[in-house]
Enzyme design. Structure first.
Site, PDB file in Angstrom:
ATOM      1  N   ASP A  37      -0.426  53.744  21.692  1.00 13.56           N
ATOM      2  CA  ASP A  37      -1.886  53.526  21.700  1.00 13.56           C
ATOM      3  C   ASP A  37      -2.548  54.560  22.595  1.00 13.56           C
ATOM      4  OD1 ASP A  37      -1.247  50.090  21.422  1.00 13.56           O
ATOM      5  OD2 ASP A  37      -2.416  51.263  20.004  1.00 13.56           O
ATOM      6  N   ASP A 179      -2.870  45.397  13.696  1.00 17.59           N
ATOM      7  CA  ASP A 179      -2.626  45.659  15.114  1.00 17.59           C
ATOM      8  C   ASP A 179      -3.633  44.860  15.937  1.00 17.59           C
ATOM      9  OD1 ASP A 179      -2.963  48.710  17.154  1.00 17.59           O
ATOM     10  OD2 ASP A 179      -2.276  46.679  17.631  1.00 17.59           O
TER      11      ASP A 179
HETATM   12  C1  DX5 Z   1      -5.793  47.598  20.949  1.00 14.07           C
HETATM   13  C2  DX5 Z   1      -4.347  47.935  20.972  1.00 14.07           C
HETATM   14  C3  DX5 Z   1      -3.565  46.657  20.950  1.00 14.07           C
HETATM   15  C4  DX5 Z   1      -2.090  46.853  21.128  1.00 14.07           C
HETATM   16  C5  DX5 Z   1      -1.292  45.590  20.934  1.00 14.07           C
HETATM   17  O1  DX5 Z   1      -6.528  48.725  21.093  1.00 14.07           O
HETATM   18  O2  DX5 Z   1      -4.050  48.728  19.834  1.00 14.07           O
HETATM   19  O3  DX5 Z   1      -3.838  46.017  19.751  1.00 14.07           O
HETATM   20  O4  DX5 Z   1      -1.695  47.744  20.134  1.00 14.07           O
HETATM   21  O5  DX5 Z   1      -2.020  44.512  21.314  1.00 14.07           O
HETATM   22  P1  DX5 Z   1      -1.346  43.058  21.456  1.00 14.07           P
HETATM   23  O6  DX5 Z   1      -0.900  42.967  22.882  1.00 14.07           O
HETATM   24  O7  DX5 Z   1      -2.439  42.102  21.105  1.00 14.07           O
HETATM   25  O8  DX5 Z   1      -0.182  42.982  20.491  1.00 14.07           O
END
Ligand code: DX5
Length: 229
Positions: A37, A179
């Protein structure tokens, strides 16, 4: 033939003080790929890793890396993330005034191009670039942070995208990724709606049984949910 269910961690919740070991542990747990990310503090109110951090982790696994570019200037940065070892770059439609050109440029670098849509952005924003991508990411949170709640109202949007891909005859070429807030209580809804690439960050690390069980549990839930469609 539908594209396979793939489970990918978001690296966001990892302990960055031992990133190599974290990547090795996720590889050993059976993830199919890794999502990085990338946040620039402008497109989203958070700042994460540059290409050199990703390049430093490349040696710890042979599995694919994809960069989720939550940045205002993907055209400026794209080549650096390909050089760092990412075989797919995901750009946000909202950050690309010339999205068709941006995706074409990524393909010309030898990487797979993908496009992400924030929760408010309609599927129509990408209907004229489906031929340039191997994946569309439907954000199920507002981007910027891990650990947020899954936005279930994105499921009709996932179904709409799946129907569009099928109408275009691209069902064996274009993946649907989700995601944000993906975990044991939400992955079935996302997979049943049509997602086949599932990004899990926080939820993966919350399993008391450990990463290997977490990956196999999420994969089983997604596979079973899709089989019931
Ligand atoms: C948001 C990020 C999150 C991360 C995973 O910008 O992209 O979505 O990937 O998030 P969680 O912890 O909700 O799986």
């Amino acid at each position: 033939m539908s594209l396979p269910i793939l489970i990918s961690p978001s690296v966001l919740p990892c302990d960055f003080s031992k990133l190599g070991a974290e990547v090795e542990a996720l590889d050993a747990a059976g993830v199919d790929l890794f999502q990085w990310d990338v946040m620039d503090g402008q497109f989203v109110p958070n700042l994460t890793f540059g290409p050199d951090v990703i390049a430093s982790a490349r040696q710890y696994t042979t599995k694919p890396f994809e960069a989720h570019l939550m940045v205002l200037t993907p055209d400026v940065l794209a080549a650096r993330y390909v050089e760092a070892g990412c075989s797919r770059l995901i750009v946000h439609a909202e950050a690309c005034p010339h999205l068709h050109r941006t995706l074409g440029n990524i393909n010309s670098m030898g990487a797979n191009a993908a496009v992400a849509l924030n929760p408010h952005t309609p599927i129509s924003a990408i209907e004229h670039v489906l031929d340039l991508v191997d994946m569309v990411l439907i954000m199920t949170v507002n981007p910027g942070f891990g650990g947020q709640s899954y936005i279930a109202s994105m499921e009709p949007k996932i179904r709409e995208l799946k129907a569009l891909i099928e109408r275009r005859g691209l069902a064996d070429q274009v993946n649907i990724e989700v995601d944000g807030g993906i975990g044991p209580s939400t992955i079935e809804g996302a997979a049943a709606a049509g997602a086949n690439v599932l990004i899990a960050g926080t939820a993966l690390f919350r399993y008391s049984e450990g990463l290997k069980f977490a990956v196999s549990d999420l994969r089983a839930k997604a596979t079973d949910a899709r089989a019931k469609i």
